[in-house]
Motif scaffolding. Structure first.
Motif, PDB file in Angstrom:
ATOM      1  N   GLY A 119       0.812  -1.214   0.000  1.00 47.06           N
ATOM      2  CA  GLY A 119       0.000   0.000   0.000  1.00 47.06           C
ATOM      3  C   GLY A 119       0.844   1.262   0.000  1.00 47.06           C
ATOM      4  N   VAL A 120       1.914   1.269   0.803  1.00 40.83           N
ATOM      5  CA  VAL A 120       2.790   2.444   0.881  1.00 40.83           C
ATOM      6  C   VAL A 120       3.445   2.709  -0.470  1.00 40.83           C
ATOM      7  N   ASN A 121       3.992   1.666  -1.081  1.00 46.73           N
ATOM      8  CA  ASN A 121       4.658   1.882  -2.366  1.00 46.73           C
ATOM      9  C   ASN A 121       3.666   2.179  -3.488  1.00 46.73           C
ATOM     10  N   GLY A 122       2.454   1.664  -3.371  1.00 49.15           N
ATOM     11  CA  GLY A 122       1.422   2.025  -4.343  1.00 49.15           C
ATOM     12  C   GLY A 122       1.079   3.501  -4.250  1.00 49.15           C
ATOM     13  N   HIS A 123       0.945   4.005  -3.036  1.00 50.31           N
ATOM     14  CA  HIS A 123       0.666   5.436  -2.830  1.00 50.31           C
ATOM     15  C   HIS A 123       1.843   6.286  -3.300  1.00 50.31           C
ATOM     16  N   LEU A 124       3.059   5.817  -3.003  1.00 50.52           N
ATOM     17  CA  LEU A 124       4.249   6.552  -3.432  1.00 50.52           C
ATOM     18  C   LEU A 124       4.316   6.628  -4.955  1.00 50.52           C
ATOM     19  N   ARG A 125       4.080   5.508  -5.617  1.00 49.21           N
ATOM     20  CA  ARG A 125       4.109   5.482  -7.089  1.00 49.21           C
ATOM     21  C   ARG A 125       3.084   6.460  -7.664  1.00 49.21           C
ATOM     22  N   LYS A 126       1.894   6.458  -7.099  1.00 48.36           N
ATOM     23  CA  LYS A 126       0.829   7.340  -7.594  1.00 48.36           C
ATOM     24  C   LYS A 126       1.227   8.809  -7.430  1.00 48.36           C
ATOM     25  N   THR A 127       1.748   9.152  -6.249  1.00 45.01           N
ATOM     26  CA  THR A 127       2.139  10.541  -5.983  1.00 45.01           C
ATOM     27  C   THR A 127       3.258  10.988  -6.918  1.00 45.01           C
ATOM     28  N   LEU A 128       4.270  10.147  -7.069  1.00 46.03           N
ATOM     29  CA  LEU A 128       5.432  10.545  -7.856  1.00 46.03           C
ATOM     30  C   LEU A 128       5.151  10.602  -9.352  1.00 46.03           C
ATOM     31  N   THR A 129       4.239   9.774  -9.827  1.00 44.38           N
ATOM     32  CA  THR A 129       3.983   9.750 -11.274  1.00 44.38           C
ATOM     33  C   THR A 129       2.865  10.695 -11.691  1.00 44.38           C
ATOM     34  N   GLU A 130       1.906  10.978 -10.794  1.00 48.55           N
ATOM     35  CA  GLU A 130       0.751  11.773 -11.190  1.00 48.55           C
ATOM     36  C   GLU A 130       0.890  13.260 -10.875  1.00 48.55           C
ATOM     37  N   THR A 131       1.863  13.646 -10.046  1.00 49.50           N
ATOM     38  CA  THR A 131       2.103  15.067  -9.798  1.00 49.50           C
ATOM     39  C   THR A 131       2.704  15.677 -11.062  1.00 49.50           C
ATOM     40  N   PRO A 132       2.136  16.764 -11.575  1.00 44.44           N
ATOM     41  CA  PRO A 132       2.562  17.288 -12.879  1.00 44.44           C
ATOM     42  C   PRO A 132       4.057  17.554 -13.008  1.00 44.44           C
ATOM     43  N   ARG A 133       4.664  18.196 -12.006  1.00 50.51           N
ATOM     44  CA  ARG A 133       6.110  18.417 -12.075  1.00 50.51           C
ATOM     45  C   ARG A 133       6.801  17.520 -11.059  1.00 50.51           C
ATOM     46  N   ALA A 134       7.855  16.864 -11.520  1.00 51.55           N
ATOM     47  CA  ALA A 134       8.559  15.908 -10.670  1.00 51.55           C
ATOM     48  C   ALA A 134       9.148  16.581  -9.432  1.00 51.55           C
ATOM     49  N   MET A 135       9.667  17.804  -9.576  1.00 53.93           N
ATOM     50  CA  MET A 135      10.268  18.492  -8.432  1.00 53.93           C
ATOM     51  C   MET A 135       9.250  18.712  -7.323  1.00 53.93           C
ATOM     52  N   ASP A 136       8.021  19.037  -7.687  1.00 56.30           N
ATOM     53  CA  ASP A 136       6.967  19.200  -6.682  1.00 56.30           C
ATOM     54  C   ASP A 136       6.692  17.879  -5.968  1.00 56.30           C
ATOM     55  N   ALA A 137       6.702  16.790  -6.727  1.00 53.89           N
ATOM     56  CA  ALA A 137       6.472  15.469  -6.133  1.00 53.89           C
ATOM     57  C   ALA A 137       7.579  15.128  -5.144  1.00 53.89           C
TER      58      ALA A 137
END
Length: 199
Positions: free
Chosen positions: A65-83
């Motif tokens: 669950g943690v890595n699923g949430h992490l993957r979603k946050t890092l890939t779906e945030t428009p700019r990588a630096m913000d993620a």
């Protein structure tokens, strides 16, 4: 013909995970597991095995669950630096909540059992390597977007960011308030994620 199970496995795993997370592995008894799951010893062990096997199932469920949430946050945030900046502030959300400061179940379990339980240690390594790879991909995206220096090693920076985040998790467990944790996260972000424009 075997009778179908009359309980929801995911619900049981969630309940026992909360018990292990709140009390730790050693302090959780079979009676505790029976109480939170609503199952008798026979049903519990027939479905999940012994206490150790049940703990590993709950731990795997947590880290998935943690890595699923992490993957979603890092890939779906428009700019990588913000993620990446959000990554450092993720542990702060519940710092001022009424609930206990439980930290990270994987980190807690590694501290408690890592020296004596090779299964937990191996899972911790796999989990952190998965997290590192996900963060490293986001670092590489930030480089392509021109927000991080191209010469930076994505995996080395990913490990530094993960270590910084876990440090914030630990500081939160000591009772440091959300404002102090946020200031710490932003200071770390300024050092680890410098603006290439110098602004």
């Amino acid at each position: 013909m075997a009778r179908p199970r009359a309980f929801d496995e995911e619900q049981v795993l969630n309940a026992v995970r909360e018990q292990f997370w709140n009390a730790g592995y050693a302090a959780t008894s079979l009676e505790d597991l029976m109480r939170v799951s609503g199952l008798g010893k026979g049903s519990l062990y027939a479905a999940f095995g012994d206490k150790h096997q049940l703990f590993l199932r709950a731990l795997h469920s947590y880290t998935d669950g943690v890595n699923g949430h992490l993957r979603k946050t890092l890939t779906e945030t428009p700019r990588a630096m913000d993620a990446l900046r959000m990554l450092l502030e993720m542990p702060i959300a519940d710092a001022d909540g009424a609930g206990p400061r439980r930290g990270c179940l994987m980190a807690n379990s590694t501290c408690e059992l890592g020296n004596a339980d090779p299964d937990v240690l191996a899972h911790a390594r796999r989990t952190y390597e998965t997290s590192t790879a996900l963060i490293g991909e986001c670092v590489a995206r930030a480089q392509r977007e021109g927000d991080l220096p191209a010469e930076a090693d994505p995996i080395a920076l990913a490990r530094a960011l993960l270590a910084a985040q876990q440090g914030i998790v630990f500081m939160g467990r000591t009772g440091l308030d959300a404002a102090a944790l946020t200031a710490t996260a932003r200071s770390l972000a300024a050092q680890l994620l410098p603006d290439p424009s110098g602004d």
